[in-house]
Design an enzyme around this catalytic site. Structure first.
Site, short mmCIF file in Angstrom:
data_model
loop_
_atom_site.label_atom_id
_atom_site.label_comp_id
_atom_site.label_asym_id
_atom_site.label_seq_id
_atom_site.Cartn_x
_atom_site.Cartn_y
_atom_site.Cartn_z
CG HIS A 277 -43.82 -2.86 46.86
ND1 HIS A 277 -44.99 -3.52 47.09
CD2 HIS A 277 -43.06 -3.67 46.07
CE1 HIS A 277 -44.96 -4.71 46.48
NE2 HIS A 277 -43.80 -4.82 45.85
CG ASP A 328 -46.37 -7.82 44.17
OD1 ASP A 328 -45.74 -8.43 43.30
OD2 ASP A 328 -45.81 -7.31 45.16
ZN LIG Z 1 -43.51 -7.18 42.42
#
Ligand SMILES: [Zn+2]
Length: 451
Positions: A277, A328
């Site tokens: 991220h 994800d």
């Molecule tokens: Zn994750």
């Protein structure tokens, strides 16, 4: 020897695809890559092409999904109760997490990984923290859940880097794990390390790496234990980093610094580390990540689903962080969508176009992801590399009339027709050869979401 004739193939260090390329492989490795001259005529020295499998469309190297939580696939479309915020998503996630056991985990992960194979993903990095029984008690085999993931990837026909995540606390100031979170914890980092060291799968399709769930989940004084294990073993180390501003605020309140600085001070950053991220870094954080060559794994479709925000992606790349991509939470499993989102999100953030070339997006989706997962010999159509091929049709309603170089801005996972992993065909004519993906997804998800 296996031979394929690609209508177009995207070769390493090329700005755009090359027409009419003969690719040969033996024992799972590419042995020759030969562009043919003049529309399919063999070049001097190339034998007749009769036995070569034709691959109409654009053939890419294998795509790497560098960040996955397989069981989150059960959440797709179920987390928008009310208007759906981060917390409603987490409630459903914990409900599913509480129900899984090694058998249902295997069934769900097998279906999720097979969906990835259909999307052209030849290697997945599973950020794995669902370690123990529902009350936190280890299974008889304390790595039973890890073993389920290894088996799932084998059934789906893709490679796996099992990133075993250390997850010890529920807040930055060290509150204990409660409720469904108790399954995630090993007590302390040394016990985590012991369990991970005891897991040695010998299958060729799997490697074991390490992960720090986040600065929320591993106390500062134990970060180095995880980093040292990864460093000594020479394996990838992944960490969720600054996904939400609240994590930065909590870290500043407890430690007086950003999460990135905390990781840097405890030896976590470096060329084998990938920050997942990195949506809310400061300018100093960007320098710390870039100068240490820490990779950044972007998960744009999840970040949009969870309202995380937009990170300074181009700046991080220019600072020196190699980029990779992950699906994800599997709100979407489509690395074409993830790749173009890197550019398109940057356009929204800056109100300017043209931050990344198509070749740079390809690199993030292929060789960048494989490198982040410890497979330095995959992600390129070049001699000696693993024979991973992903063919995308250029005659679908989405891709017809699109020049091959534009595929990353037009194609979807549904346009993948052929997937070869380590020389073995896993997907042909858009169908998985061994897994009925929709049926298995339906059954596995029904099993773990039944009320
Ligand atoms: Zn994750």
């Amino acid at each position: 020897m296996t031979r394929w004739l690609a209508e177009y193939a995207w070769l390493p260090d090329h700005a755009e695809p090359t027409p009419d390329v003969l690719i040969e492989a033996e024992d799972g490795r590419i042995t020759a890559v030969t562009p043919l001259v003049g529309g399919g005529a063999p070049a001097a020295g190339v034998e007749v092409l009769g036995d070569a499998t034709r691959l109409p469309g654009l053939t890419l190297p294998g795509l790497a999904n560098a960040h996955s939580h397989a069981f989150h696939r059960a959440l797709r479309g179920r987390t928008h109760g009310g208007r759906g915020d981060f917390w409603s998503w987490r409630d459903v996630m914990y409900t599913v997490a509480a129900r899984l056991d090694p058998d249902s985990y295997l069934a769900l992960a097998r279906a999720a990984y097979a969906e990835m194979a259909l999307a052209g993903i030849t290697c997945v990095g599973e950020f794995h923290y669902l370690h123990h029984g529902p009350d936190g008690k280890p299974y008889d085999d304390p790595n039973a859940m890890s073993a389920a993931l290894v088996e799932a990837a084998a059934h789906a026909g893709i490679r796996l880097t099992l990133l075993d995540a250390c997850y010890l606390t529920s807040t930055v100031d060290g509150e204990p794990l409660v409720g469904p979170q108790r399954r995630f914890g090993d007590g302390d980092a040394l016990r985590w390390a012991e369990r991970v060291a005891a897991f040695r799968p010998e299958d060729g399709h799997v490697r074991v790496g390490a992960a720090i769930h986040s600065v929320r989940a591993v106390p500062a004084e134990q970060l180095a234990t995880v980093a040292n294990l990864a460093d000594r073993a020479g394996v990838p180390l992944h960490v969720h980093l600054s996904e939400q501003p609240a994590e930065n605020d909590a870290c500043r309140a407890v430690h007086g610094c950003t999460p990135t600085r905390l990781l840097a001070d405890h030896g976590v950053l470096g060329g084998h580390t990938t920050a997942v991220h990195a949506t809310h870094p400061t300018s100093v954080d960007i320098s710390l990540l870039g100068e240490s060559r820490t990779g950044v794994c972007l998960c744009p479709t999840t970040e949009r689903d969870l309202a995380d925000g937009l990170g300074p992606v181009r700046r991080m790349a220019e600072a020196g962080s190699p980029l990779s991509l992950g699906s994800d939470s599997h709100a979407v499993v489509d690395l074409f969508e993830e790749a173009r989102a890197v550019e398109l999100d940057e356009r929204l953030r800056t109100r300017q176009r043209g931050h990344f070339t198509a070749a740079e997006l390809l690199t993030a989706a292929t060789v960048g992801g494989h490198a982040a997962l410890g497979w330095g010999d995959a992600g390129r159509l070049s001699v000696g590399d693993r024979a991973d091929l992903v063919t995308v049709r250029l005659d679908s309603a989405r891709t017809a009339g699109v020049p091959p170089v534009g595929a990353f801005f037009a194609a979807t996972a549904a346009d993948v027709t052929t997937v070869v992993v380590d020389g073995r065909t896993v997907v042909a004519e858009g169908r998985h050869l061994t897994v009925d993906v929709p049926a298995e997804l339906h059954a596995a998800i029904t099993e773990v979401t039944r009320s």
